[in-house]
Design an enzyme around this catalytic site. Structure first.
Site, short mmCIF file in Angstrom:
data_model
loop_
_atom_site.label_atom_id
_atom_site.label_comp_id
_atom_site.label_asym_id
_atom_site.label_seq_id
_atom_site.Cartn_x
_atom_site.Cartn_y
_atom_site.Cartn_z
N ASP A 36 0.36 -1.51 0.22
CA ASP A 36 0.37 0.18 0.33
C ASP A 36 0.61 1.21 -0.08
OD1 ASP A 36 -1.94 -1.37 -0.13
OD2 ASP A 36 -2.49 -1.70 2.35
N ASP A 73 -7.20 -1.24 -4.50
CA ASP A 73 -8.10 -1.23 -3.94
C ASP A 73 -8.94 -0.42 -4.40
OD1 ASP A 73 -6.77 -3.05 -1.75
OD2 ASP A 73 -5.44 -1.39 -1.01
#
Length: 216
Positions: free
Chosen positions: A147, A181
């Site tokens: 991330d 995401d």
């Protein structure tokens, strides 16, 4: 194959951007390192997680394996559903939104499945190495999801009179996420927003087909 062109192109573009961004971060940043893109409101902030989207966790090694295998089964199901929708000429917008969800799910599956075997471990002091001599930091299906997108837009303290959290520190938006995401979130959001349009047109098309059959 004509109906498949746009969904496949969208999936390919999302996967390319997602994986290029993750490879770059893994090979050029250490855990916790920041790059300010727009002041302190948009940062590239490198973290890894063992769990779900936006850094949520799903406990332990068994939980990690279960989650990865569940993701694989889910993406196979989404892929079959996407094929069915294209074949049966569902609304193009709906198909593209499902393609976004599919691409996002597949992007994170690549991390979970393969990253543990092809990268050395990223730490607070060392950057990862691709295809290290001693092997990767984990085994197949036990990789960590990368991330890096961080938008701490508003930071401050709740006023003292505020219920429950009065006087406490707050930060909006706290989660750190990735392109995959984002694709999932955008796909789901657009389906929720435009579902009446998508399914209304589909319902009208089915009624038209049924009326033609009855007339014949």
């Amino acid at each position: 194959m004509k109906g498949y062109n746009r969904p496949l192109l969208l999936i390919a573009v999302i996967l390319f951007i997602d994986q290029v961004s993750k490879f770059w971060v893994k090979l050029n940043m250490t855990i916790g390192q920041d790059f300010n893109i727009i002041g302190n409101k948009f940062l590239i902030h490198f973290i890894e997680n063992n769990g779900m989207a936006y850094g949520m966790e799903f406990g332990g090694e068994f939980g990690k394996l279960f989650l990865t295998l569940f993701r694989i089964v889910a993406v196979i199901g989404i892929g079959y559903g996407l094929h069915y929708m294209v074949k049966n000429k569902y609304h193009r917008g709906f198909i593209l939104n499902v393609a976004l969800i599919f691409a996002g799910a597949l992007g994170n599956i690549i991390d979970s499945t393969f990253y543990g075997t092809i990268f050395s471990e990223s730490t607070f002091y060392e950057k990862a190495v691709l295809f290290p001599e001693g092997g990767g930091y984990s085994s197949l299906f036990h990789g960590k999801v990368v991330d890096m997108l961080y938008f701490p837009l508003i930071e401050g303290n709740f006023p003292d009179w505020f219920p429950i959290w009065g006087g406490e520190h707050f930060l909006f938006f706290r989660p750190v996420f990735n392109i995959a995401d984002s694709a999932i979130s955008v796909g789901v959001f657009l389906i929720l927003i435009f579902q009446k349009r998508y399914f209304k047109e589909e319902h009208e098309e089915k009624e038209s087909v049924n009326s033609e059959v009855l007339e014949d």
